[in-house]
Design an enzyme around this catalytic site. Structure first.
Site, PDB file in Angstrom:
ATOM      1  N   CYS A   1     -10.439 -25.394  15.108  1.00 42.50           N
ATOM      2  CA  CYS A   1      -9.076 -25.321  14.673  1.00 42.50           C
ATOM      3  C   CYS A   1      -8.201 -25.772  15.782  1.00 42.50           C
ATOM      4  O   CYS A   1      -8.649 -25.931  16.915  1.00 42.50           O
ATOM      5  CB  CYS A   1      -9.084 -23.811  14.100  1.00 42.50           C
ATOM      6  SG  CYS A   1      -8.740 -22.717  15.393  1.00 42.50           S
TER       7      CYS A   1
ATOM      8  N   ASP B   1       0.895  -1.188  -0.044  1.00 40.11           N
ATOM      9  CA  ASP B   1       0.028  -0.182   0.049  1.00 40.11           C
ATOM     10  C   ASP B   1       1.020   1.208  -0.050  1.00 40.11           C
ATOM     11  O   ASP B   1       2.144   1.127   0.593  1.00 40.11           O
ATOM     12  CB  ASP B   1      -0.688   0.010   1.241  1.00 40.11           C
ATOM     13  CG  ASP B   1      -1.962   0.847   1.223  1.00 40.11           C
ATOM     14  OD1 ASP B   1      -2.323   1.604  -0.088  1.00 40.11           O
ATOM     15  OD2 ASP B   1      -2.689   1.051   2.056  1.00 40.11           O
TER      16      ASP B   1
ATOM     17  N   CYS C   1     -15.653 -23.982  17.326  1.00 38.52           N
ATOM     18  CA  CYS C   1     -14.618 -23.995  16.079  1.00 38.52           C
ATOM     19  C   CYS C   1     -13.841 -25.102  16.485  1.00 38.52           C
ATOM     20  O   CYS C   1     -13.527 -25.290  17.697  1.00 38.52           O
ATOM     21  CB  CYS C   1     -13.845 -22.388  15.973  1.00 38.52           C
ATOM     22  SG  CYS C   1     -12.414 -22.671  14.985  1.00 38.52           S
TER      23      CYS C   1
ATOM     24  N   CYS D   1      -8.618 -23.958  18.795  1.00 39.99           N
ATOM     25  CA  CYS D   1      -9.782 -24.098  19.647  1.00 39.99           C
ATOM     26  C   CYS D   1      -9.797 -25.674  20.164  1.00 39.99           C
ATOM     27  O   CYS D   1     -10.551 -25.856  21.158  1.00 39.99           O
ATOM     28  CB  CYS D   1     -10.949 -23.784  18.907  1.00 39.99           C
ATOM     29  SG  CYS D   1     -11.060 -21.937  18.331  1.00 39.99           S
TER      30      CYS D   1
HETATM   31 ZN   LIG Z   1     -10.630 -21.904  16.138  1.00 37.83          ZN
END
Ligand SMILES: [Zn+2]
Length: 491
Positions: A281, A93, A279, A284
């Protein structure tokens, strides 16, 4: 034709594409997420983004590097790829954000473009003027003129193989956005970020966000890769992709984590408030909200950022799979139910079903009628147009929710929200739609509109309609000349 962007698959205005980034020597599959890397605070190392999350592209701020005593010379001598230890594509940017925040920056358009080239950026950005939403038309126009002259100036700078962003501004004035997009598309620049939409997203103004995207898309060719600049919340990925966005950047994963916020596809939760993680993942799976809250601050922030990235990348994969299977609208519909403002966004998308229809594949998976909004999908619009061209066999035709009747020359099935379906098409997409038994009124009203189209196109045919529990609003929308009977009633 812009040869750097190739479309592979589509659903609505959403598409899977391949963006070739020559300087990086890579091809990025879109829709893609560009995690934002702040050189001073690397919450998660770029090499980890690549190895753990499969990041193919990231974005960093060229102006911060330009101004940094710590990184400027290193960026120039080592190049961005080595500085960040990242082998994918790196977008930079230009400092436009700092310009809008602080009112001035200490670099010219040409200087920052040459700097981006010299540090090895793969996609660079001129200094545009990010005009915020709700800006008066006159100021938005003046600022847009400046942005446009910066894009034109960028064309004349030798940037080698570096691709260039052509930001599209125009605030919340749709006609300015369209004009800005048309101008940008007419330059030799390569990628098209839709700028200054973050306040719309932060304010949950999703309908206006979609209107801005639609307005910009009207000025761009189908081969233009579109970046929804500053959009990093996974809850709106499906909606924005369905509107035709290809690239997203996320500072949100790190900024939200710093603030103890946990992203989901349905919104944002505070770690403080959670008893369970919705979740699975790695973060988690290994923690409960309580054990995560007990981690040292720096570690907790990194773990939250990792979860936020996992959920973001997973959502993009979900979106791509939906495009492959042809059920992106069903996914958008599910996501829209997470927040009333998302329902507004979905409705704003369907306001332009005509444009969606132009890009929508003729045949997909099964159409699921899920709500009143489903009756406004481009497939319904397309079928209604088609009804005018279908040939009708015979002088007397029954449109029936029930059995065939031999007193008529032909019987067509009544299938809300589409309307009358001839026998030859009864197994074709989208007429094989799965629908709830308890249909909404909008489905019947759409079917009545379909009947009208068929009747108007065939003035010499005598039509009769046998319905089952159609609501009065749909019945009163039928053409007057048609004989109407409710099934089960005496004739
Ligand atoms: Zn997660």
């Amino acid at each position: 034709m812009r040869e750097i962007f190739e479309l592979r698959d589509g659903d609505g205005a959403g598409r899977i594409g391949e963006l070739t980034v020559p300087r990086a020597g890579v091809t990025v599959e879109t829709p893609a997420l560009l995690p934002v890397i702040n050189p001073h605070i690397r919450t998660i190392e770029p090499a980890t983004l690549e190895s753990t999350f499969g990041a193919e592209i990231l974005i960093t701020n060229g102006y911060i590097l330009y101004q940094s005593d710590e990184f400027r010379e290193r960026a120039l001598s080592e190049g961005l790829a080595d500085l960040y230890d990242f082998s994918g594509a790196i977008m930079t940017d230009s400092g436009s954000f700092q310009l809008s925040e602080y009112g001035e920056i200490s670099v010219t358009n040409a200087e920052i473009l040459e700097f981006q080239r010299d540090i090895g950026a793969d996609i660079g950005t001129p200094i545009d003027i990010p005009t915020p939403p709700d800006t008066a038309r006159e100021r938005a126009e003046t600022e847009l003129e400046t942005t446009q002259s910066r894009l034109e100036a960028a064309e004349s700078i030798d940037v080698g193989e570096m691709l260039l962003n052509a930001p599209i501004q125009g605030s919340t004035h749709p006609e300015l956005r369209t004009e800005a997009a048309r101008h940008a598309y007419g330059t030799e620049l390569d990628v098209f970020p839709i700028g200054a939409v973050v306040p719309l997203m932060n304010g949950y103004r999703y309908a206006e966000m979609i209107e801005v995207v639609r307005a910009a898309k009207r000025g761009l060719g189908a081969d233009a890769p579109v970046h929804l600049f500053g959009a990093g919340h996974p809850m709106m990925f499906a909606l924005a992709v369905a509107a035709g966005c290809d690239l997203f950047d996320s500072a949100a994963y790190a900024l939200y984590a710093r603030d103890g916020r946990y992203l989901t596809v349905a919104g944002t939760d505070h770690l403080e408030d959670l008893d369970y993680f919705p979740c699975s993942c790695p973060v988690c799976a290994e923690h409960t909200p309580e054990t995560l809250r007990g981690r040292p601050e720096r570690r907790r922030e990194e773990l939250l950022a990792r979860h936020n990235l996992h959920v973001s990348y997973r959502e993009l994969r979900t979106v791509k799979q939906a495009i492959r299977e042809g059920n992106l609208f069903e996914l958008v519909e599910r996501r829209a139910r997470s927040h009333p403002a998302m329902v507004d966004g979905y409705r704003a998308l369907l306001d332009d079903a005509e444009t969606l229809e132009r890009h929508d594949p003729v045949s997909k998976g099964t159409f699921f009628h899920l709500s009143a909004e489903s009756a406004r999908r481009p497939e319904v619009l397309r079928y209604h147009d088609r009804l005018e061209r279908l040939s009708v066999a015979g002088d007397r035709v029954l449109l029936s929710a029930g059995e065939n009747n031999s007193r008529f020359d032909e019987t067509w099935r009544l299938r809300p929200p589409f309307g009358p379906v001839p026998p030859a098409l009864s197994d074709s997409y989208p007429l094989t739609a799965e629908r709830p038994e308890r249909l909404d009124r909008a489905a019947y009203e759409a079917a009545a509109a379909g009947v009208s189209r068929l009747v108007e196109a065939n003035p010499s045919v005598e039509f009769a309609l046998a319905h089952w529990r159609w609501p009065d609003a749909a019945l009163s929308a039928l053409p007057e000349e048609i004989g109407v009977r409710r099934l089960g009633e005496e004739q």
